[in-house]
Design a protein around this motif. Sequence first.
Motif, PDB file in Angstrom:
ATOM      1  N   GLY A 159      31.580  34.893 -16.714  1.00 48.85           N
ATOM      2  CA  GLY A 159      32.026  36.279 -16.649  1.00 48.85           C
ATOM      3  C   GLY A 159      33.176  36.556 -17.606  1.00 48.85           C
ATOM      4  O   GLY A 159      33.209  37.611 -18.255  1.00 48.85           O
ATOM      5  N   TRP A 160      34.089  35.606 -17.720  1.00 52.71           N
ATOM      6  CA  TRP A 160      35.239  35.758 -18.615  1.00 52.71           C
ATOM      7  C   TRP A 160      34.783  35.853 -20.068  1.00 52.71           C
ATOM      8  O   TRP A 160      35.224  36.722 -20.824  1.00 52.71           O
ATOM      9  CB  TRP A 160      36.171  34.572 -18.422  1.00 52.71           C
ATOM     10  CG  TRP A 160      37.573  34.756 -18.933  1.00 52.71           C
ATOM     11  CD1 TRP A 160      37.995  35.647 -19.887  1.00 52.71           C
ATOM     12  CD2 TRP A 160      38.738  34.044 -18.509  1.00 52.71           C
ATOM     13  NE1 TRP A 160      39.340  35.515 -20.092  1.00 52.71           N
ATOM     14  CE2 TRP A 160      39.834  34.550 -19.268  1.00 52.71           C
ATOM     15  CE3 TRP A 160      38.969  33.026 -17.592  1.00 52.71           C
ATOM     16  CZ2 TRP A 160      41.129  34.058 -19.115  1.00 52.71           C
ATOM     17  CZ3 TRP A 160      40.264  32.538 -17.431  1.00 52.71           C
ATOM     18  CH2 TRP A 160      41.324  33.053 -18.178  1.00 52.71           C
ATOM     19  N   ILE A 161      33.871  34.971 -20.468  1.00 51.09           N
ATOM     20  CA  ILE A 161      33.370  34.965 -21.842  1.00 51.09           C
ATOM     21  C   ILE A 161      32.659  36.281 -22.166  1.00 51.09           C
ATOM     22  O   ILE A 161      32.896  36.892 -23.219  1.00 51.09           O
ATOM     23  CB  ILE A 161      32.422  33.773 -22.068  1.00 51.09           C
ATOM     24  CG1 ILE A 161      33.212  32.454 -22.051  1.00 51.09           C
ATOM     25  CG2 ILE A 161      31.665  33.914 -23.393  1.00 51.09           C
ATOM     26  CD1 ILE A 161      32.342  31.212 -22.099  1.00 51.09           C
ATOM     27  N   ILE A 162      31.787  36.727 -21.275  1.00 45.97           N
ATOM     28  CA  ILE A 162      31.024  37.957 -21.512  1.00 45.97           C
ATOM     29  C   ILE A 162      31.963  39.159 -21.626  1.00 45.97           C
ATOM     30  O   ILE A 162      31.824  39.996 -22.528  1.00 45.97           O
ATOM     31  CB  ILE A 162      29.997  38.185 -20.388  1.00 45.97           C
ATOM     32  CG1 ILE A 162      28.920  37.095 -20.403  1.00 45.97           C
ATOM     33  CG2 ILE A 162      29.355  39.568 -20.524  1.00 45.97           C
ATOM     34  CD1 ILE A 162      28.050  37.076 -21.631  1.00 45.97           C
ATOM     35  N   LEU A 163      32.925  39.249 -20.725  1.00 49.79           N
ATOM     36  CA  LEU A 163      33.856  40.380 -20.749  1.00 49.79           C
ATOM     37  C   LEU A 163      34.698  40.395 -22.021  1.00 49.79           C
ATOM     38  O   LEU A 163      34.955  41.456 -22.591  1.00 49.79           O
ATOM     39  CB  LEU A 163      34.755  40.345 -19.513  1.00 49.79           C
ATOM     40  CG  LEU A 163      34.082  40.698 -18.183  1.00 49.79           C
ATOM     41  CD1 LEU A 163      35.045  40.503 -17.022  1.00 49.79           C
ATOM     42  CD2 LEU A 163      33.564  42.129 -18.205  1.00 49.79           C
ATOM     43  N   LEU A 164      35.109  39.228 -22.483  1.00 51.56           N
ATOM     44  CA  LEU A 164      35.898  39.162 -23.715  1.00 51.56           C
ATOM     45  C   LEU A 164      35.077  39.610 -24.917  1.00 51.56           C
ATOM     46  O   LEU A 164      35.573  40.333 -25.790  1.00 51.56           O
ATOM     47  CB  LEU A 164      36.414  37.740 -23.935  1.00 51.56           C
ATOM     48  CG  LEU A 164      37.596  37.302 -23.071  1.00 51.56           C
ATOM     49  CD1 LEU A 164      37.922  35.838 -23.345  1.00 51.56           C
ATOM     50  CD2 LEU A 164      38.820  38.178 -23.314  1.00 51.56           C
TER      51      LEU A 164
END
Length: 243
Positions: free
Chosen positions: A109-114
């Motif tokens: 989720g962190w990677i996608i949001l960034l």
Amino acid sequence: MFRTLHIEILKLKGSPMIWVSIVGVAVAPILNYLIFLSLKNHEPSAISIERYFEQGYVFLVVLLATVMFGLIATYIFNREYQEGTLGNMLTIPTGRIELIINKMIILLGWIILLLLFAFALSILLNYMGIFMEFSREIIIKYIKVYLLTGVIYFLLTPVTIFITMIFKSYIPSIGFNIFVTISSLVISDTKYEEIFPWSLPYLLTIYEGEFHYPKSYSIAAILLTFIISLMACIVYFNNVDIE
């Protein structure tokens, strides 16, 4: 499982790493914006909206993404060792595999949001001095590109996680990610980049040239990297003593 996931999310609130990661991925669209702003003033015929988005994406993937996402993966898994909370996490009760899965969900989720933030910032910056018109097709195309890129990078992170579990330190993990970033640059424009996993986010998303090997080799390289490194993480974490 959801209770543990909720705890992981709460632990990230107020974390300085969130702001570090946001600033980190913002470097690529800002650098790209400054370059295109200069081109607009000196060579306006050389700019196009397709080139604008493509170059911003290349800056992000080639220069920043591997190290940034490796740093995030290291942070998510290493903070328990640094803060001495891993033993407490396993008394919730939480299974060791469940803990890995929850942290991997947070990481994805962190990677996608960034990546979506970087893309949105590129769009915003376009309206701050460049003013190139773009179509809905361009937006949809690059949203798909950024989402696919996020998935590919996520599949590569278990290698960094395994290194983090072994050394329990940021330095070996960051060193490894710098090494693979430099390696990607060294073997670029050779046939070997098509089977080197850390070169593939770009090759499998927007690269339109010919491949020396079938694309199935590239996909297999990513999947094998993910499966082998994830299994190594699970086996090691299940057998290591937690103090």
